[in-house]
Design a protein around this motif. Sequence first.
Motif, PDB file in Angstrom:
ATOM      1  N   VAL A  35     -20.307  -2.777   7.855  1.00 34.64           N
ATOM      2  CA  VAL A  35     -19.123  -2.871   8.629  1.00 34.64           C
ATOM      3  C   VAL A  35     -19.014  -1.276   8.986  1.00 34.64           C
ATOM      4  N   VAL A  84     -22.512  -3.694   3.109  1.00 32.52           N
ATOM      5  CA  VAL A  84     -22.280  -5.108   2.415  1.00 32.52           C
ATOM      6  C   VAL A  84     -23.197  -5.106   1.173  1.00 32.52           C
ATOM      7  N   MET A 135     -13.361  -9.886   5.606  1.00 33.86           N
ATOM      8  CA  MET A 135     -13.144  -8.691   4.975  1.00 33.86           C
ATOM      9  C   MET A 135     -11.516  -8.476   4.485  1.00 33.86           C
ATOM     10  N   ILE A 175     -16.216  -7.929   1.653  1.00 34.80           N
ATOM     11  CA  ILE A 175     -16.671  -8.472   2.944  1.00 34.80           C
ATOM     12  C   ILE A 175     -17.809  -9.645   2.571  1.00 34.80           C
TER      13      ILE A 175
END
Length: 843
Positions: A407, A438, A454, A468
């Motif tokens: 992310v 991740v 998340m 996540i």
Amino acid sequence: MPNSNAKLHSNHRGGREASRRELVSRSLQSAQHCLENQDFGTAYAHYLLVLNLAPELKTAVKETFQFTLFKWAEELDSLARIQDLFNCYEQALELYPSDEVICNSMGEHLFRMGFRDEAAGYFHKAVKLNPDFADAKENFYRVANWLVERWHFIMLNDAQRNLTYLRAIESAVRSGSKSVLDIGTGTGILSMFAKKAGASFVYACELSKTMYELARDVVSANNMEREIKLLHLKSLDIEIPKHIPERVSLVVTETVDAGLFGEGIVESLIHAWEHLLLQPKPKTQDISAGDYGRVIPASATIFGMAVECKEIRRHHRVGMQEVAGVCLSNSVQFFSPTYAAAGSEETVEPYTTEKLSRIPGGYRALTEPCQVMTVDFNDLQELKSLAARKPWKLSLPVTEGGILDAVVVWFVLQLDEEHSLSTSPSEETCWEQAVYPVQGLLDYSVKTGDTVMMEVCCQDCYLKIQKISSLPSECGMDFSDREDTLSLGNEAELCNALAGLQTSTKQDGSTPVCVLESTEIALLNDIAYHECFKAAMSKVLLSLNPSKDLHSMDVDGHGSGINLQENQTTSSLGVDPDALYILDVSEGFSILPIIAGKLGPVRAYSSVEKDQHQAALHVIAEANHFPKETLEFWLSHLEEESVVLQRPKSDKLWSIIILDVIETSGLIQQEVMEKAAISRCLLHSGGKIFPQYVLVYGVLVESESLLLESAVQGTEPTLGFNIAPFINQFKVPVRVYLDLSTLPCVPLSKPAELLRLDLMSPLLNSPSREVKVQICKSGQVTAIPFWYHIHLDEDHSLDTSDESSHWKQAAVVLDEPIPVQAGDELVLDVQHHKSNISITVKR
């Protein structure tokens, strides 16, 4: 009588002079005797006496005094007598204030002890005293990267960013904000903007000693030293009226990092609102601007999206079950520090940073960008509630299928109602983005319609995005009729959905966890590296012991037909007397000793230091079914860890010594040639150092990016303020951690071999070399990127510029661009000193 008195005085002076010479002579003899007996402390005391009594001997005893000082300092350091060590250097510098060697040595001790600001001062002084002193230059370049981080150059060269801040500050001052405090002033540019805008009183604070002194010089050079009050303080330590006379009406700051909160902006603004700023303007009242306080930036909005990115993946997840015949599957779980930070009580940065527009291989968005949160820097209660706020859930609908790797986060900094700055990867910006890799999932694949879940919180001055995971579309979550697709809303619905979520690994403690640096994970993922070493080691071992089958210890017990159980039984009775000894002294986590241990009857020694790393190697060794005696940890055998290169046993020598020659950053390791010289003396007949030699390659390029990242380009980007000469004192000629595959540049020549470093045959080495390079394209030469071909032997080599390599590249950036035409020939003067490669261009 007067003549008689004069004679008496003359005799007295003569007697004292004779006594002085006698004492000096005896002290010199005593000092020499102490040196012969390695009593460096007493020898140093004798030399101090000599130099104080006979200053005329300074030149004659200088070298011996230096030697004595350095030896005594080493002894004091080993005894942890730090204050005595520094006292000795201060005494020495009183006697030899212009001695660059003593200055440099003092800096080295300070740097090792963590006093980087102070160390930089001594390195800088040594370079000024002798600009050709290579040791001091290299030390200064290394410490400069710590003291003045490279983003200072990039941001100061960003004219649009500077202009936007100037316009916002001008607007605030015009509206009545006449007293200004600049928190974390850096070079002082925002303070000078405030003064230029017409502020009556400007104060600026800076914690870093180096940056404070730099700001002081910059402000003075711009004739504002009487108008801007600089404070060498953290803003949290500023008191009224001790440091500033009264509360100010405007705070300006850019104490933000790629994750927005990482430089402590929330804590510093809470303190500022409580102790340093006028009260904020009530939203319902119309009062004069000068009667209330405000902050620039006024607010920020944070955005995020899920991405697929091979480059992020290979630095944070081990992507294979087997490496060069060594089985890793299910034996150990490897994580990078960002994953460890999620469950850690320590304050660890929970993200890395990348300039996504230049990341090798690019990236692919799996979700649309979404708003993660907003923060109002002019609202004290909101700032105080951030740290206390409980973690909240965030969900992103997957719009394109792929591999969930990270992310990524960026923000829009709203300076005021009219002016803003964005750090989005789609913008032309000097900023990098925050990356939350991740890790810890069983399945990283997502498809359109799935949801990335998340948890978000603000903790320890950081924005944390953790836990996540992906939620398959089959779970039946429907977002189509929701106005706010960022939140799952109904808690019961969320719980039901998460009940079907089976993508997280089970942390039941049965599988050992090993935290590696991202560079170490990238190394584990470097298949070519391990296969190359395996082949080269096999070749050496076979040549030294041709009667042994090198596949007798295959993981499955196959290959040679030798019974593995029988082999283990034999080994357990005693070590094979014909076993060959292999030492791996490469830095960080390395499985090369295990690869070596699978090649035949060897004793492989690893130099890994961390207990967690040693435990992981033990588990991997056991999972690959080879005897416990095969792998040992070398440092546990040493009485003095600083002397790593020693014989394995009094009657044995090494068959292979693996040295770490190239840093991940793209530089040559320090003292590698000295280590090679020692290693050659410890080799069995026919034994080898890996690598045997290294070739340095380079190419001439035109790259505006490298110029902007290395030095401030005049006064135009800083809007007329004279900053460049001062901050450019801290520029370094070599840029590291580059990716040539994505570096914005135009090659002006073909790659050329610049230098050879031979670890096995030192007579082939030369510390300097002239190389002729043909120009194939017209332009301006601004830099010379370089990389390495690492030859383990004549048949096996590694190219550090390969995109799959775990190494990055480096570049020498020229002081001034050189215009060239196709067909021109340039002569490069290439020199190697320790880990530093210097390249100068001759016509």
